[in-house]
Design an enzyme around this catalytic site. Structure first.
Site, short mmCIF file in Angstrom:
data_model
loop_
_atom_site.label_atom_id
_atom_site.label_comp_id
_atom_site.label_asym_id
_atom_site.label_seq_id
_atom_site.Cartn_x
_atom_site.Cartn_y
_atom_site.Cartn_z
N VAL A 64 0.80 -1.23 0.00
CA VAL A 64 0.00 0.00 0.00
C VAL A 64 0.83 1.27 0.00
CG1 VAL A 64 -1.99 -1.11 1.08
CG2 VAL A 64 -0.26 0.00 2.52
N ASN A 90 -7.31 -1.43 5.87
CA ASN A 90 -7.01 -2.19 7.08
C ASN A 90 -5.52 -2.45 7.30
OD1 ASN A 90 -7.93 -4.30 9.29
ND2 ASN A 90 -6.57 -5.43 7.92
N SER A 142 -7.64 3.22 15.53
CA SER A 142 -7.29 2.57 16.80
C SER A 142 -7.70 3.49 17.95
CB SER A 142 -5.78 2.31 16.87
OG SER A 142 -5.38 1.93 18.18
N TYR A 158 2.90 5.16 15.79
CA TYR A 158 1.63 4.48 15.55
C TYR A 158 0.46 5.41 15.92
CZ TYR A 158 -2.03 0.87 16.01
OH TYR A 158 -3.18 0.12 15.89
N SER A 161 -0.03 8.10 13.36
CA SER A 161 -0.67 7.60 12.13
C SER A 161 -2.15 7.39 12.32
CB SER A 161 0.00 6.30 11.67
OG SER A 161 -0.28 5.22 12.55
N ILE A 191 -7.50 -6.25 20.32
CA ILE A 191 -8.16 -7.31 19.56
C ILE A 191 -7.18 -8.47 19.39
CG2 ILE A 191 -9.38 -7.90 17.44
CD1 ILE A 191 -10.79 -5.74 19.10
#
Length: 253
Positions: A64, A90, A142, A158, A161, A191
Site C-alpha cells: 500500500v 485495514n 485505533s 503508531y 498515524s 483485539i
C-alpha cells in the site's frame, strides 16, 4: 439489511488478523472480495477459504505504500468485476519503540504504511466510486488515536498515524459526500490479532492493560468485522465522517 449482494469490496491487509476476518464476513454477506496484502500466496489461502464457503474472491499482491501497486489493485478489481463499491483500509503495522530511540526510518515506515497507504488506496478507489456516484470507504484506526482516544507510550509513530486517519476520514467524508461516497472510521481496542503478540509476551503488561478494559477481555476480530459489515451496508446509509469505537469500554473507563 446487512446483505452486500453484488457489491465489490477491496480489503487491504487481508491475509491475516482482522483483515482476514473482514474478508470472510463480507464475502459471507454476498460481496465479491479483493483480498489484498503483501503476500499473494497468503491472500490466496483466504480466497480459497471464501470459495470453500461458496463465496467469490480474488487474491491481489499489494504494497500500500507504492502508488503503482495500489492503482493496479483497483484496476484488477474493475477488470474482474467492473467496479469498486467498498474499500476497507485495514493494512497497518505497530512496532513498540521508546520515543527517544525511535529512528527516522522507523517513523517513516509506520507513517507510510498506516497513513500514506490509506490515502493512496482511498484516492484510487474513490476515483472509481465517483464515476458511479456511490461508494463506501472504511478506515481502520485505533483507540491509540490521541485526543478523545489514548496517547499511548512507546508507539508515538503508531498513535500519530492513527490520529491522522481520523482527521483524514472526517475531511474525506465532507469532500466526497456530494458524490454519495460515505467515509467512516473504526477504532478498535485490544483485539486478538498477531499485532498484540508483543504485549502478550509480557504477562504483567497484558494484565495492566486488561485492568483498563471494563469487560476484562481481549476482543475478537469478528467483533470488529460485524461493525465493518454494518458500515459497508445500506443499514448505515446516513453515517459519514464518524469514528466508532470497539474497545470493551476502554475509553469509557
Amino acid at each position: 439489511m446487512f446483505e452486500l449482494n453484488g457489491k465489490v469490496v477491496i480489503i487491504t491487509g487481508a491475509r491475516k488478523g482482522m483483515g482476514r476476518s473482514h474478508a470472510l464476513l463480507l464475502a459471507k454477506a454476498g460481496a465479491k472480495v479483493v483480498v489484498a496484502d503483501i503476500s499473494k500466496e497468503d491472500c490466496q489461502k483466504v480466497v480459497d477459504e471464501i470459495k470453500k464457503n461458496k463465496g467469490e474472491a480474488t487474491a491481489v499482491k499489494c504494497d500500500v505504500t507504492k502508488k503503482e501497486e495500489v492503482e493496479s489493485m483497483v484496476k484488477q478489481a474493475v477488470a474482474k468485476w467492473g467496479k469498486v463499491d467498498i474499500l476497507v483500509n485495514n493494512a497497518g503495522i505497530c512496532q513498540f519503540k521508546l520515543f527517544l530511540e525511535l529512528t527516522e526510518e522507523e517513523w517513516n515506515r509506520t507513517l507510510n504504511i498506516n497513513l500514506k497507504g490509506y490515502f493512496l488506496c482511498a484516492q484510487a478507489a474513490a476515483k472509481e466510486m465517483v464515476k458511479q456516484k456511490s461508494g463506501v470507504i472504511i478506515n481502520i484506526a485505533s483507540v491509540a488515536m490521541g485526543q478523545q482516544g489514548i496517547g499511548f507510550p512507546n508507539i508515538v509513530h503508531y498513535c500519530a498515524s492513527k490520529g491522522g486517519i481520523i482527521g483524514m476520514t472526517e475531511a474525506l467524508a465532507v469532500e466526497l459526500a456530494p458524490y454519495n461516497i460515505r467515509v467512516n472510521a473504526i477504532s478498535p481496542g485490544m483485539i486478538e490479532t498477531p499485532m498484540i503478540e508483543q504485549i502478550k509476551q509480557d504477562p504483567k503488561s497484558m494484565e495492566a492493560m486488561l485492568t483498563r478494559v471494563p469487560m476484562r477481555r481481549v476482543g475478537k476480530p469478528e467483533e470488529v468485522s460485524n461493525l465493518v459489515l454494518f458500515l459497508a451496508s445500506d443499514a448505515s446509509s446516513y453515517m459519514t465522517g464518524s469514528t466508532v469505537v470497539v474497545d470493551g469500554g476502554w475509553l469509557a473507563g
